[in-house]
Each structure stands twice: as C-alpha cells, then as structure tokens.
Design an enzyme around this catalytic site. Structure first.
Site, mmCIF file in Angstrom:
data_model
loop_
_atom_site.group_PDB
_atom_site.id
_atom_site.type_symbol
_atom_site.label_atom_id
_atom_site.label_comp_id
_atom_site.label_asym_id
_atom_site.label_seq_id
_atom_site.Cartn_x
_atom_site.Cartn_y
_atom_site.Cartn_z
ATOM 1 N N GLU A 1 5.966 -2.038 -1.333
ATOM 2 C CA GLU A 1 4.771 -2.849 -1.556
ATOM 3 C C GLU A 1 4.401 -2.813 -3.032
ATOM 4 O O GLU A 1 4.673 -1.839 -3.728
ATOM 5 C CB GLU A 1 3.591 -2.303 -0.750
ATOM 6 C CG GLU A 1 3.774 -2.336 0.742
ATOM 7 C CD GLU A 1 2.572 -1.777 1.477
ATOM 8 O OE1 GLU A 1 2.474 -2.001 2.694
ATOM 9 O OE2 GLU A 1 1.713 -1.122 0.826
ATOM 10 N N HIS B 1 -3.154 -1.805 7.550
ATOM 11 C CA HIS B 1 -4.351 -1.319 6.885
ATOM 12 C C HIS B 1 -5.372 -0.842 7.920
ATOM 13 O O HIS B 1 -5.961 -1.637 8.652
ATOM 14 C CB HIS B 1 -5.007 -2.360 5.967
ATOM 15 C CG HIS B 1 -5.756 -1.718 4.827
ATOM 16 N ND1 HIS B 1 -5.162 -1.395 3.626
ATOM 17 C CD2 HIS B 1 -7.021 -1.284 4.732
ATOM 18 C CE1 HIS B 1 -6.040 -0.831 2.823
ATOM 19 N NE2 HIS B 1 -7.186 -0.739 3.481
ATOM 20 N N THR C 1 -7.641 1.504 -2.693
ATOM 21 C CA THR C 1 -6.640 0.945 -1.787
ATOM 22 C C THR C 1 -6.852 -0.558 -1.722
ATOM 23 O O THR C 1 -7.830 -1.078 -2.284
ATOM 24 C CB THR C 1 -6.750 1.588 -0.387
ATOM 25 O OG1 THR C 1 -5.661 1.137 0.426
ATOM 26 C CG2 THR C 1 -8.070 1.244 0.285
ATOM 27 N N HIS D 1 4.324 2.336 -1.815
ATOM 28 C CA HIS D 1 3.588 1.437 -2.700
ATOM 29 C C HIS D 1 3.464 2.112 -4.063
ATOM 30 O O HIS D 1 2.501 2.838 -4.324
ATOM 31 C CB HIS D 1 2.202 1.125 -2.132
ATOM 32 C CG HIS D 1 1.425 0.120 -2.932
ATOM 33 N ND1 HIS D 1 0.361 -0.579 -2.416
ATOM 34 C CD2 HIS D 1 1.542 -0.310 -4.224
ATOM 35 C CE1 HIS D 1 -0.136 -1.378 -3.348
ATOM 36 N NE2 HIS D 1 0.567 -1.227 -4.451
#
Length: 266
Positions: free
Chosen positions: A96, A219, A126, A64
């Site tokens: 991501e 997550h 996050t 990410h």
C-alpha cells in the site's frame, strides 16, 4: 543474518480447497514494525511475523511503507518480497502507499502481486478517507497504467460512493479497496446503524462488480464486525492489521490469524 534474527523455515503454504473460494485475508504487519521501531534493533522481527502468519494459513501479506519509515521500511519490503517469492501464486504480497516516486520505484523493483494506492494527508496517523473523485488524473492514471504494464494488480482505496467507484473504473484500476472505518463506527452504534451502513457498501460492491472491478476492503475491520461484513457481495479480500495484531497480544499471532480466518469461513 542480523543479530537477534531467527533463521526462518521455508513453508509449503498449502491451501485447502475448502478455503480457496472464501474471502481472502491479507495480514497487515505494519504494527509489528511499529513495535520494533519504538525500541530500535530487530525485535520483534517483521519477517518472523510474516512467517508465522503464512504458517497459520494467511493467504496474503500487506505492508504500507510510509515516507517517514515510521513502521515498515524499504529493507523490510525487500526481505518480505524475497521470502514470499517462492510462494508466489499461493501467498499474495500487497504493498500500500501513495503515489510518490520512491514508493512507485520500490513497487516496480519488487513487483508484488498487488499495489493498493491510497491518498495520504500530511501528519495523519492512519488513512482517513479514500481518493476523492476530483483528484487530478494525470499522475495517478499514469502510475496505474505503468504498474499494470509491469504485471502488478492495482487497487484504489475509495469510499463506498458511486462517484468514487466510477472514478476508479475510469482510472483503469483492477480493483477497489473499500474504506470501512465508517462501517466500523456504525457497527459500534448498534444493529440498525450497522445494517444501514452495510447496505451502502452492498450497493458499492454491486456497482464495482458491474464495472468489472474486483472488491477489496479494509480499515478497522475486526472479529465482531467482520461477521456481518464478510457477507458483502463479490468481496475478494480484506486487509486487516490493527485489530489482528491487537488480538495477537492476548492469544498469540498464529491463533489470531486462525481466528480471523475462522470468521471469514463462517
């Protein structure tokens, strides 16, 4: 080769037929980059971490790259893409990020197997939630369409809610990624809460499947709560970073990857 960087062997990455139909694990290596960037330089090597994960049997790698480059950098993405290119079809690369021009330009240049588009709030540590169903359509729908035209599978990060899943289908996505922090917090409160939360995710997965969407999740999934969550119907892939890298501090990265693969295998 940069100073301090080891030459990495090219792995065969053979996949056992026994594992081919299981939920796939995509290892998020952001945390390795976070440790490196906290000191500067090239240690620990993100590319070496990718190699260890692949060699341990991980069928996917996730990154990410955020706008502030606080962990994964553009250079990391290029190096990982080059390393995984000969393994295409066996090891999936997932990028991501939010719908910002430089990120989309990078994805189009690299052409990973999958791009997971996530909403980003200023100052967040996050991800905090999935896309809202009232997100303005034009820019996001155009990004989804252009990525798919370029051969990149698109997943949209959403909450386990009917409106969000129908919205993702209407946006033209190939898959959704269910935001699983609410499940993780429910799991911590005990079995009753965990199963109530899991039921909501089951409904979400069934709806997504009925609409032709693949189902990913991620997550705060870990070795404990994954024992229940791996049973989610139609689950294609889980993306795990923080828990896997944290476990690796104590047992090593290869062992950590294998432990998560073992849980997914039941």
């Amino acid at each position: 080769m940069r100073r301090g960087q080891r030459r990495l062997p090219r792995r065969s990455a053979s996949t056992s037929p026994l594992l081919s139909n299981l939920v796939k694990l995509s290892v998020n290596v952001n945390k390795v980059a976070t440790i490196r960037n906290s000191r500067g330089g090239t240690v620990p090597s993100v590319l070496e971490a990718v190699n260890v994960c692949v060699d341990a049997g991980a069928p996917g790698i996730t990154v990410h790259p955020r706008a502030d480059a606080r962990h994964i950098t553009k250079a990391d993405v290029g190096e990982i893409a080059a390393y995984l290119k000969p393994l295409k079809g066996r090891i999936e690369f997932n990028i991501e990020g939010d719908v910002r021009p430089d990120l989309l330009q990078l994805v189009h240049a690299v052409k990973p197997d999958q791009c997971t588009l996530v909403p980003v709030k200023p100052g967040e540590i996050t991800s905090q939630a999935g896309w809202s169903p009232d997100t303005p359509r034009e820019a996001l729908a155009r990004a989804v369409a252009e990525l798919r035209e370029d051969g990149v599978r698109v997943s949209l990060f959403v909450d386990p809610q009917e409106a969000s899943i129908r919205w993702a289908a209407n946006m033209g996505a190939d898959r959704i990624e269910l935001y699983t922090e609410p499940f993780a917090r429910a799991f911590e409160r005990g079995d009753t809460h965990a199963r109530e939360s899991f039921t909501a995710y089951e409904r979400a997965a069934e709806l997504a499947h009925s609409l032709g969407l693949g189902v990913n999740a991620g997550h705060d999934l870990d070795l404990d709560n994954l024992v229940l969550f791996r049973r989610l119907p139609h689950l294609d892939e889980v993306s795990i970073g923080h828990a896997l890298i944290s476990h690796a501090v104590f047992v090593g990265l290869a062992r950590s990857v294998r432990d998560f693969l073992d849980v997914l295998a039941g």
